[in-house]
Motif scaffolding. Structure first.
Motif, PDB file in Angstrom:
ATOM      1  N   ARG A  77      34.758  46.661  46.713  1.00  0.00           N
ATOM      2  CA  ARG A  77      33.735  47.697  46.727  1.00  0.00           C
ATOM      3  C   ARG A  77      32.821  47.465  45.534  1.00  0.00           C
ATOM      4  O   ARG A  77      33.279  47.070  44.469  1.00  0.00           O
ATOM      5  CB  ARG A  77      34.385  49.081  46.628  1.00  0.00           C
ATOM      6  CG  ARG A  77      33.367  50.186  46.517  1.00  0.00           C
ATOM      7  CD  ARG A  77      33.932  51.583  46.529  1.00  0.00           C
ATOM      8  NE  ARG A  77      35.041  51.758  45.624  1.00  0.00           N
ATOM      9  CZ  ARG A  77      36.101  52.492  45.913  1.00  0.00           C
ATOM     10  NH1 ARG A  77      36.199  53.106  47.060  1.00  0.00           N
ATOM     11  NH2 ARG A  77      37.086  52.605  45.053  1.00  0.00           N
ATOM     12  N   ASN A  94      33.969  58.744  50.201  1.00  0.00           N
ATOM     13  CA  ASN A  94      35.143  58.226  50.910  1.00  0.00           C
ATOM     14  C   ASN A  94      35.231  58.778  52.330  1.00  0.00           C
ATOM     15  O   ASN A  94      35.571  58.047  53.269  1.00  0.00           O
ATOM     16  CB  ASN A  94      36.419  58.543  50.134  1.00  0.00           C
ATOM     17  CG  ASN A  94      36.512  57.751  48.852  1.00  0.00           C
ATOM     18  OD1 ASN A  94      35.854  56.724  48.691  1.00  0.00           O
ATOM     19  ND2 ASN A  94      37.322  58.231  47.931  1.00  0.00           N
ATOM     20  N   GLY A  97      32.278  57.113  54.323  1.00  0.00           N
ATOM     21  CA  GLY A  97      32.586  55.703  54.586  1.00  0.00           C
ATOM     22  C   GLY A  97      33.712  55.538  55.583  1.00  0.00           C
ATOM     23  O   GLY A  97      33.662  54.677  56.461  1.00  0.00           O
ATOM     24  N   PHE A 101      32.419  54.007  58.976  1.00  0.00           N
ATOM     25  CA  PHE A 101      32.675  52.569  58.996  1.00  0.00           C
ATOM     26  C   PHE A 101      34.131  52.207  59.273  1.00  0.00           C
ATOM     27  O   PHE A 101      34.426  51.483  60.223  1.00  0.00           O
ATOM     28  CB  PHE A 101      32.231  51.929  57.678  1.00  0.00           C
ATOM     29  CG  PHE A 101      30.765  52.112  57.406  1.00  0.00           C
ATOM     30  CD1 PHE A 101      29.805  51.458  58.157  1.00  0.00           C
ATOM     31  CD2 PHE A 101      30.340  52.971  56.406  1.00  0.00           C
ATOM     32  CE1 PHE A 101      28.451  51.640  57.920  1.00  0.00           C
ATOM     33  CE2 PHE A 101      28.990  53.157  56.148  1.00  0.00           C
ATOM     34  CZ  PHE A 101      28.041  52.492  56.909  1.00  0.00           C
TER      35      PHE A 101
END
Length: 176
Positions: A77, A94, A97, A101
């Motif tokens: 990251r 978080n 994401g 994703f």
């Protein structure tokens, strides 16, 4: 909240357990490589099965350890901004994401790999190389298995972040 914490703890226990199991594959891989090098360079002998076993073990380690890597927050990251965020800002990132994703990517790979694995089981696929390993379908089954573990850890991580936003965070490594 207690049910949510128990769910997170259960998922993370499973992921930690799979990490401990797969960690032994690293030792086995080292031993197999040492054996391969010894037989190849000292005994001038080589085995296709041993060479395939090396990449099978590596593939298993990579696939199964992905969930553990996420759990331990050791995945790749770019932390230029993230490292400066507050706990609640990190939780929002978080969650976003994970939902945008990680979860869709994991579901897509599980779904896409499933027919590939089923076909391999149906034909009892083995190595096409003379002297290669049988049961290649077992290795292919590790693809959806690894992404299922990654998906589960993604869910646990999202739920952990939800608890942070709710002001009731679960301590890191608690009961795991």
């Amino acid at each position: 909240m207690q049910t949510l914490k128990s769910l997170i703890t259960g998922i993370e226990w499973l992921i930690s357990w799979s990490g401990r199991v797969v960690s032994w594959l690293a030792l086995l891989l080292v031993l197999v490589v040492v054996y391969d090098v010894f037989t190849r360079y000292v005994l001038s002998a080589s085995s296709v099965a041993v060479q395939e076993l090396e990449w099978h073990l590596f593939a298993l380690m990579f696939l199964i350890a992905a969930g553990v890597t996420l759990q331990k927050d050791k995945h790749v990251r770019v932390d230029v901004l993230y490292s400066r965020f507050s706990a609640k800002q990190k939780a929002v990132v978080n969650i976003a994401g994970g939902l945008l994703f990680l979860l869709p990517f994991s579901v897509m790979l599980i779904t896409a790999s499933w027919p590939f694995v089923v076909n391999s089981f149906l034909i009892m696929e083995s190595s096409p190389d003379p002297g290669g390993l049988p049961y290649r379908f077992l290795l292919k089954a590790a693809i959806p298995a690894g992404f299922i573990l990654l998906l589960l850890q993604g869910v646990a991580s999202i739920l952990r972040s939800v608890l942070v936003l709710a002001g009731n965070p679960l301590k890191p490594d608690s009961d795991v």
